[in-house]
Design a protein around this motif. Structure first.
Motif, short mmCIF file in Angstrom:
data_model
loop_
_atom_site.label_atom_id
_atom_site.label_comp_id
_atom_site.label_asym_id
_atom_site.label_seq_id
_atom_site.Cartn_x
_atom_site.Cartn_y
_atom_site.Cartn_z
N ARG A 185 0.83 -1.21 0.00
CA ARG A 185 0.00 0.00 0.00
C ARG A 185 0.87 1.26 0.00
O ARG A 185 0.51 2.28 -0.61
CB ARG A 185 -0.91 -0.01 1.24
N THR A 229 -0.49 8.50 -2.07
CA THR A 229 -1.08 8.86 -0.78
C THR A 229 -1.08 10.38 -0.70
O THR A 229 -0.37 11.05 -1.46
CB THR A 229 -0.25 8.26 0.37
N ASP A 277 -5.45 11.57 3.49
CA ASP A 277 -5.57 10.25 4.12
C ASP A 277 -5.26 10.27 5.61
O ASP A 277 -5.57 9.30 6.31
CB ASP A 277 -4.63 9.25 3.42
N HIS A 285 -8.40 10.03 8.24
CA HIS A 285 -9.09 8.74 8.28
C HIS A 285 -8.17 7.60 8.70
O HIS A 285 -8.61 6.65 9.34
CB HIS A 285 -9.70 8.47 6.90
N SER A 286 -6.89 7.71 8.39
CA SER A 286 -5.94 6.67 8.79
C SER A 286 -5.75 6.65 10.30
O SER A 286 -5.65 5.57 10.90
CB SER A 286 -4.59 6.90 8.10
N LEU A 292 -6.70 3.46 12.52
CA LEU A 292 -5.67 2.78 13.31
C LEU A 292 -6.10 2.65 14.76
O LEU A 292 -5.86 1.62 15.40
CB LEU A 292 -4.36 3.55 13.22
N HIS A 311 -9.84 6.32 2.39
CA HIS A 311 -8.70 7.20 2.67
C HIS A 311 -7.89 6.71 3.86
O HIS A 311 -7.04 7.44 4.37
CB HIS A 311 -9.17 8.63 2.92
N ASP A 312 -8.14 5.48 4.29
CA ASP A 312 -7.41 4.90 5.42
C ASP A 312 -6.33 3.97 4.86
O ASP A 312 -6.65 2.93 4.27
CB ASP A 312 -8.37 4.13 6.33
N VAL A 313 -5.07 4.33 5.04
CA VAL A 313 -3.99 3.53 4.47
C VAL A 313 -3.86 2.17 5.14
O VAL A 313 -3.20 1.26 4.60
CB VAL A 313 -2.64 4.28 4.54
N PHE A 314 -4.47 2.00 6.32
CA PHE A 314 -4.39 0.72 7.02
C PHE A 314 -5.61 -0.16 6.75
O PHE A 314 -5.60 -1.35 7.10
CB PHE A 314 -4.31 0.95 8.54
N SER A 315 -6.66 0.39 6.11
CA SER A 315 -7.94 -0.32 6.06
C SER A 315 -7.87 -1.65 5.32
O SER A 315 -8.51 -2.62 5.72
CB SER A 315 -9.00 0.57 5.41
#
Length: 554
Positions: free
Chosen positions: A517, A522, A526, A529-530, A534, A546-550
């Motif tokens: 990811r 990015t 983001d 929301h990240s 988290l 917009h969540d880089v961990f989702s």
């Protein structure tokens, strides 16, 4: 009469005539002369930029140049007729002369455009940052462009007229100047319309009109925001339920300053400016775009759910932020600042500043960012539950890059050891800048080590810079160019994520997935929301796209 006496008498006669020289004029005529001077002497960067577009070449080039000159003169004269009145006319014009001369210097030396965001940056900066920009190189320009006109202005006598007659004369001049401006625009419409449509940013080079209009816009917008209702965000926010024996979660969010992606070692820069991060298990995001090209824009933007496309300065100025949403959810927040404040992001929340409290390792020019780690363990211990601690760096803030790195981290030579970048070669500027990036690498590595030592929290660190920096490419320095024309050096920034084993396990984050990811685009959009994702904060504001961990956690 002696040979010596005659020249002395002539000199004295000339001095007497100069002392007696007191031209009289109305404020309307003063406005016209001042506008002519500004248009010719203080707008050289504007005329150079126009010439560079090629719009004044060819058979119709001379006509287009003449029409543009008259248009700029008439518009600035109109503005001055609005501003200059009575006894305040000379003091106001004196201030504008100094401002125009200063603006001409910064536009010429650094390639700065004085749009609303740039002027807002200047108005909101603190004395320490402003002092770094007041280098000795400014003095010759101001002396030449403002010195003689100020002497002339001091000798001018303004003619007093009856209020009714003065008002009628002023109205006549305003109508005449508006007609002249309209006529010149129509006469050169075929050539000038394309120029201004394709190069809208050029208007930010017309001084002092650029500064006056931007300041008025800011005053009007901030006045409206100050009296408007405060926008409350995330009253529905709650933290998802966890087992009773789950450890508290801790996120250290490091907001960098003026670090650009192009000089970030983890992004493949020729120099390894991030050696300690390279030896850690931090994950680097290689393609990250900033919301703006200045702290005043980027900081509120990245902490809002609106993103770059929905950015509205007036609305954000009177709005809660990501930190308030976290507080509504029961997550404690603390802002630790080594910069000029949080720009409203942490309004009403816990705040600490190295500039107001007792600190070690700080001098007359401020503190190195390592001071942000002093007492961090104690700050963590003061709150038993989930918390987010923001470390706001001075980072690589220019032009005094050489002040940003402690001596032990100054690796690249020769350096630019002055606030006046015009006195240094580009190699020296880049060397000092890269040393400052090394200092950020060192800070992040030390923060990760501190978090890794703690086994009482599931912890994480996120780092992202607020905007980039120009280091002499195409004659541009510093930052803050209008976003539409700003180069990637001002818009592309580094971003790094680190998760402790406990946090990765608790959130079931797959490292390989997150690394994949991190290779995709990015942006500042983001961050909001990240962080919510988290920490498992549930709210209608959250957008998983917009969540880089989702996509890499459950």
């Amino acid at each position: 009469m002696s040979v010596v006496t005659l020249p002395l008498q002539r000199t004295q006669h000339a001095v007497d005539r100069l002392r007696a020289w007191r031209p009289a004029m109305t404020t309307d005529v003063l406005a016209l002369w001042a506008s002519l001077y500004f248009t010719v002497a203080c707008n050289i960067p504007f005329w150079r930029a126009v010439l560079a577009t090629g719009a004044l070449t060819g058979a119709s080039g001379a006509r287009a140049a003449a029409c543009l000159f008259v248009l700029v003169f008439a518009l600035q004269a109109f503005l001055l007729c609005v501003l200059l009145h009575g006894r305040l006319a000379k003091p106001v014009l004196a201030l504008l002369l100094v401002l125009a001369a200063s603006a001409a210097h910064y536009m010429r030396v650094y390639g700065i455009y004085f749009d609303t965001d740039m002027v807002r940056n200047i108005l909101h900066t603190d004395a320490r940052e402003a002092g770094e920009l007041l280098a000795w190189g400014l003095l010759p320009t101001v002396s030449v462009l403002a010195g003689l006109p100020l002497l002339v202005l001091a000798r001018i006598q303004l003619q007093r007229r009856r209020p009714a007659r003065a008002a009628l004369s002023r109205l006549g001049w305003l109508l005449a100047l508006a007609l002249i401006a309209a006529s010149s625009a129509l006469a050169g419409f075929q050539d000038l319309s394309a120029l201004m449509r394709n190069n809208r940013e050029l208007r930010h080079l017309i001084t002092p009109g650029n500064i006056v209009v931007a300041t008025a816009t800011i005053a009007r917008g901030e006045g409206v925001a100050a009296h408007g209702p405060r926008r409350v965000l995330g009253l529905d926010a709650v933290v998802a339920a966890r087992p009773e024996d789950a450890r508290p979660r801790l996120l250290v969010l490091v907001i960098g300053e003026t670090v650009r992606a192009q000089n970030w070692g983890l992004n493949g820069y020729a120099r390894q400016t991030t050696p300690r991060l390279a030896d850690s298990d931090a994950i680097n995001f290689a393609d990250v775009s900033a919301c703006g090209t200045s702290t005043e824009v980027s900081l509120p933007c990245m902490f809002s759910p609106d993103g770059h496309a929905g950015y509205d300065k007036a609305r954000l100025a009177n709005s809660e932020s990501l930190l308030h949403v976290l507080e509504h959810a029961g997550v404690h927040t603390l802002w630790r600042d080594n910069q000029s404040g949080c720009k409203g992001v942490c309004a009403g929340l816990a705040f600490e500043s190295t500039r107001t409290g007792p600190t070690t390792g700080c001098g007359a020019h401020g503190c190195h960012d390592e001071v942000l780690l002093d007492g961090l363990d104690a700050a963590i211990d003061r709150w038993p539950g989930d918390q987010v601690i923001v470390l706001h760096q001075v980072g690589s803030h220019g032009p005094a890059y050489y002040r940003r790195a402690p001596e032990r981290l100054r690796r690249y030579t020769p350096t630019c050891d002055t606030d006046d970048l015009g006195q240094c070669s580009r190699e020296q500027v880049v060397n000092s800048y890269d040393d400052a990036v090394l200092a950020t690498d060192d800070l992040l590595a030390e923060a990760i080590a501190l978090l890794a030592r703690r086994d009482d929290r599931d912890s994480a660190l996120l780092y992202i810079s607020d905007h980039g920096e120009s280091l002499g490419e195409n004659g541009l320095y510093l930052h803050g160019l209008p976003y539409a024309i700003a180069p990637d050096t001002q818009k592309k920034v580094p971003m790094v994520a680190w998760l402790s084993p406990g946090m990765a396990a608790a959130r079931n984050v797959a490292r390989e997935c997150l690394q994949q990811r991190a290779g995709k685009p990015t942006s500042h959009d983001d961050l909001f929301h990240s962080v919510l994702g988290l920490l498992e904060v549930r709210t209608a504001l959250y957008d998983g796209s917009h969540d880089v961990f989702s996509g890499c956690s459950t």
